[in-house]
Design a protein around this motif. Structure first.
Motif, mmCIF file in Angstrom:
data_model
loop_
_atom_site.group_PDB
_atom_site.id
_atom_site.type_symbol
_atom_site.label_atom_id
_atom_site.label_comp_id
_atom_site.label_asym_id
_atom_site.label_seq_id
_atom_site.Cartn_x
_atom_site.Cartn_y
_atom_site.Cartn_z
ATOM 1 N N UNK A 274 37.102 33.030 49.354
ATOM 2 C CA UNK A 274 36.705 32.825 47.958
ATOM 3 C C UNK A 274 35.237 32.457 47.797
ATOM 4 N N UNK A 275 34.670 31.770 48.806
ATOM 5 C CA UNK A 275 33.297 31.269 48.623
ATOM 6 C C UNK A 275 32.238 32.100 49.355
ATOM 7 N N UNK A 276 32.584 33.332 49.764
ATOM 8 C CA UNK A 276 31.583 34.193 50.410
ATOM 9 C C UNK A 276 30.448 34.513 49.454
ATOM 10 N N UNK A 277 29.214 34.373 49.917
ATOM 11 C CA UNK A 277 28.056 34.666 49.068
ATOM 12 C C UNK A 277 27.761 36.165 49.039
ATOM 13 N N UNK A 278 27.884 36.805 50.203
ATOM 14 C CA UNK A 278 27.615 38.238 50.251
ATOM 15 C C UNK A 278 28.683 38.946 51.072
ATOM 16 N N UNK A 279 28.784 40.248 50.863
ATOM 17 C CA UNK A 279 29.854 40.993 51.514
ATOM 18 C C UNK A 279 29.535 41.269 52.971
ATOM 19 N N UNK A 280 30.547 41.187 53.806
ATOM 20 C CA UNK A 280 30.415 41.585 55.211
ATOM 21 C C UNK A 280 30.816 43.057 55.368
ATOM 22 N N UNK A 281 31.473 43.608 54.336
ATOM 23 C CA UNK A 281 31.990 44.974 54.441
ATOM 24 C C UNK A 281 30.949 45.991 53.967
ATOM 25 N N UNK A 282 30.717 47.042 54.742
ATOM 26 C CA UNK A 282 29.813 48.095 54.275
ATOM 27 C C UNK A 282 30.384 48.750 53.013
ATOM 28 N N UNK A 283 29.519 49.278 52.138
ATOM 29 C CA UNK A 283 30.005 49.948 50.923
ATOM 30 C C UNK A 283 31.010 51.043 51.276
ATOM 31 N N UNK A 284 32.115 51.056 50.547
ATOM 32 C CA UNK A 284 33.167 52.067 50.733
ATOM 33 C C UNK A 284 33.739 52.141 52.144
ATOM 34 N N UNK A 285 33.688 51.045 52.874
ATOM 35 C CA UNK A 285 34.223 51.025 54.242
ATOM 36 C C UNK A 285 35.702 51.435 54.262
ATOM 37 N N UNK A 286 36.405 51.162 53.169
ATOM 38 C CA UNK A 286 37.843 51.483 53.115
ATOM 39 C C UNK A 286 38.097 52.977 53.315
ATOM 40 N N UNK A 287 37.148 53.811 52.894
ATOM 41 C CA UNK A 287 37.364 55.261 52.988
ATOM 42 C C UNK A 287 37.296 55.754 54.431
ATOM 43 N N UNK A 288 36.837 54.915 55.361
ATOM 44 C CA UNK A 288 36.770 55.311 56.773
ATOM 45 C C UNK A 288 38.153 55.309 57.425
ATOM 46 N N UNK A 289 39.131 54.671 56.742
ATOM 47 C CA UNK A 289 40.473 54.544 57.330
ATOM 48 C C UNK A 289 41.409 55.570 56.712
ATOM 49 N N UNK A 290 42.222 56.222 57.542
ATOM 50 C CA UNK A 290 43.258 57.076 56.949
ATOM 51 C C UNK A 290 44.557 56.283 56.835
ATOM 52 N N UNK A 291 44.443 55.105 56.273
ATOM 53 C CA UNK A 291 45.543 54.172 56.056
ATOM 54 C C UNK A 291 45.321 53.534 54.693
ATOM 55 N N UNK A 292 46.380 52.951 54.130
ATOM 56 C CA UNK A 292 46.196 52.157 52.916
ATOM 57 C C UNK A 292 45.360 50.924 53.258
ATOM 58 N N UNK A 293 44.357 50.646 52.433
ATOM 59 C CA UNK A 293 43.540 49.448 52.629
ATOM 60 C C UNK A 293 43.683 48.570 51.388
ATOM 61 N N UNK A 294 44.054 47.302 51.594
ATOM 62 C CA UNK A 294 44.121 46.359 50.477
ATOM 63 C C UNK A 294 43.184 45.188 50.760
ATOM 64 N N UNK A 295 42.922 44.400 49.731
ATOM 65 C CA UNK A 295 42.040 43.248 49.901
ATOM 66 C C UNK A 295 42.796 41.949 49.674
ATOM 67 N N UNK A 296 42.376 40.912 50.395
ATOM 68 C CA UNK A 296 42.926 39.585 50.165
ATOM 69 C C UNK A 296 41.773 38.598 50.016
ATOM 70 N N UNK A 297 41.829 37.816 48.958
ATOM 71 C CA UNK A 297 40.865 36.723 48.771
ATOM 72 C C UNK A 297 41.557 35.441 49.216
ATOM 73 N N UNK A 298 41.012 34.793 50.244
ATOM 74 C CA UNK A 298 41.612 33.574 50.788
ATOM 75 C C UNK A 298 40.938 32.326 50.213
#
Ligand SMILES: Nc1nc2c(ncn2[C@@H]2O[C@H](COP(=O)(O)OP(=O)(O)O)[C@@H](O)[C@H]2O)c(=O)[nH]1
Ligand SMILES: [Mg+2]
Length: 145
Positions: A78-102
């Motif tokens: 919840x308190x991350x200042x900036x993203x660790x994930x590259x833009x559109x990183x989800x599209x690199x996977x041929x799997x369902x990708x979901x997000x969780x905010x902890x």
């Protein structure tokens, strides 16, 4: 142990994001977590070290390990200042990708966390806290077989 009822998922997120804690909550109903030194299994959950997303050298390792999973989970605290994930990183996977905010119990605005995950190409997002068993239950139901 909630193991055999769940799909196989892989947790991806920076060190301290809460991946191991959440994995133990989902599988064992406990929030104990030891530092994750290497990729490991917690029941049907593939738990990755934070270094895998923090260092692009390991992106391929994430992708290869995702082939063993049904669902990829991008974990963003919840308190991350900036993203660790590259833009559109989800599209690199041929799997369902979901997000969780902890760590939603910390009282931070979740705006940045939502922005980080949607920029990474995620559309389904869950909010969880170890202090809110219902929030973990909602995620568990989503990843149930
Ligand atoms: N306040 C709060 N702290 C949490 C929550 N989930 C995890 N933590 C804490 O965050 C730290 C990192 O958790 P860990 O699961 O080891 O993160 P990992 O490196 O992503 O596996 C630990 O001190 C946890 O107790 C949460 O929902 N709320
Ligand atoms: Mg860990």
């Amino acid at each position: 142990m909630n193991d055999n009822k769940l799909k196989t998922v892989i947790m991806v997120g920076r060190t301290e994001a809460g991946k191991t804690t959440l994995s133990n909550m989902l599988i064992h109903d406990t929030d104990e977590a030891l530092k994750t030194q290497s990729i490991g299994r917690i029941g049907s959950i593939i738990d990755t070290p934070g270094e895998f997303i923090e260092n692009p050298v390991y992106y391929r390792a994430i992708l290869l390990n995702s082939y063993d999973a049904d669902i990829v989970i991008f974990v963003n605290e919840a308190d991350d200042k900036e993203s660790i994930f590259p833009p559109n990183f989800a599209t690199a996977f041929n799997r369902e990708v979901i997000g969780v905010i902890t760590k939603t119990d910390l009282g931070h605005s979740l705006e940045t966390a939502y922005h980080n995950l949607t920029s990474a190409g995620v559309t389904t997002i869950f909010e969880v806290s170890v202090q809110d068993k219902e929030s973990v239950k909602r995620l568990r139901e989503y990843i149930s077989k």
